[in-house]
Each structure stands twice: as C-alpha cells, then as structure tokens.
Design a protein around this motif. Sequence first.
Motif: not given
Length: 294
Positions: A75-84, A98-104
Amino acid sequence: MPELPDITVYVEHLERRLLGRILRKVTLANPFVLRTVQPPLGDAAGRRVVEVRRLGKRIVLALDDERFLVIHLMIAGRLRWRDAGGKAPGKITLASFTFDDGVLYLTEAGSKRRASLHYVAGEAALAALDPGGLDVFALDAAQFAARLAQGNHTVKRALTDPRLFSGIGNSYSDEILHRARLSPFALGARLAPADAARLHEAVKHVLSDWTQRLREETGATFPEKVTAFHDGMAVHGRYGKPCPDCGAPVQRIVYADNEANYCARCQTNGKLLADRALSRLLHDSWPKDIDQLL
C-alpha cells in the motif's frame, strides 16, 4: 498500492539508472522487510544488474547468476532515487541499495509494515513468488472472458485478483469499470459476450493510457509522487464529485480495507448500490436511485 502503470514507469526509470551497474551494498534499516534467508542478502553485493522486470505488482532487479531482488511495495511502499551524496529519505527508509552513482531507497509511510523484499536464487524460486495473474495485453477477448468467468466473482474482485490478472488493483479497476460502463458488482461469469469484450478493451485502454500519462508527467525525473489518486481520474477517489461524462455525483461503497467508486448513471442504470453500513442505518430511507440524491 502502485499498479501496472506505476510499476511500469518505475521499471523504465530503474532500467535507465541501474542496468549494467554493480550493486555495491544492500542495507536494511528495518530487518522485518526481508522475507527470505537463503541465499543471504549479503550475497547480492558485487553483482551486476542485468535486467529489471515487473512481476505482477512486484519489481524485480535481476542480478548476475540468476539472483533476484524482488520488491513488493504493497500500500504505502515507494522507491526513491538519490544521486551519490544526496540526502537519504530518513525514518521512512526500510532498505537501501547502493550503486557507484547513487542509492535506491525502499521507503514506507505510516506505522504498518507491509512492503517486502525477497532475495532468491534461480528462475524457479522467482516463479514461486508469481501469483499467476495473466497479462491482459497478451489475451484475446475470448481468453479474457474465460479468465473473468473463473469462480463466482464480481468483475471488481476478478480484475483485482492477482491470481487471475496481472497488475490491476483498486484504483485502475474503478477507472476500467467506468470506461466499460459496468457495475463493479456484476458477476464475471454472467457477463454477456459483448460486455466482456467491452471490458477487455477498457482494461487495455485504461492501463495503456495511464502508463503513457505517467511517463509524460514524470519525464526524466525519477517518479517520487506515486499515488493512487490522480486529478484526471473519472471516478476513483472522486466521491461526491461530478462524473466527467454525465455530471452525476460519483458514488462509493466501502468494504473491509477497500472501496469501489462508480457512477450510478453511467454504470448501474441509475441504481444506487447499497453500502452495507449506511443501508442498515438508514433502512427504508436509503435512496434507491441517483435522481433521489439530486
């Protein structure tokens, strides 16, 4: 709950950002979000994302050697992307990738923890998480009608049953039934062939139309404002507001943790469907026709 149009747009944005990238680390902010123990979650670190898929209402990050991270937003789960270097979402975070250029980030608002994360090995283990609903775009009218007729279900319940159809939930089923001019409580097994065919076309039109709308609204920006309610919807979340086709006030039936929104004039020949709680309370005063409310 994010449904097929929302999940499709999520998948497309994740493909752009993650495909071919190496997952450096998975961090659990809330251990209860993880629903599997084998293989251990740490096994995902260092693996490359080779594909992003939709599995019903789930999002699958496919990694090297048939490893799969399966995210169910509920219901209330979401995905958010932030650059590194970007700021983390905070206390609503359940897990981060965590990835080299950002975090999901996997987040969930509210106090109920329904969103889930599975980490499995092999296509068979992934298939075990699939409830079995069919892709409506892969069905012809006869196949759709046959699926709809399985069990003695209302069309609203059949459309939203993940074992019958893939990716349809409460929000878009309201819109589909409004476009098809069908009562949410019509029985799927008793629909005339013409009605079933019209419903099939409505399913395809509504899902494809809203997928395109969401693509255009989101643009190149990662989808942050994923919601079950949109201004452009005809009936869902519009209780009491005028139907865009006939102007009659949209009606609502609340049951369990869900609700059905419909236009009595467009979908039920003017008949008001009985809300269990209110109809018991009002008895003979319960209006039977939309014109009695106007």
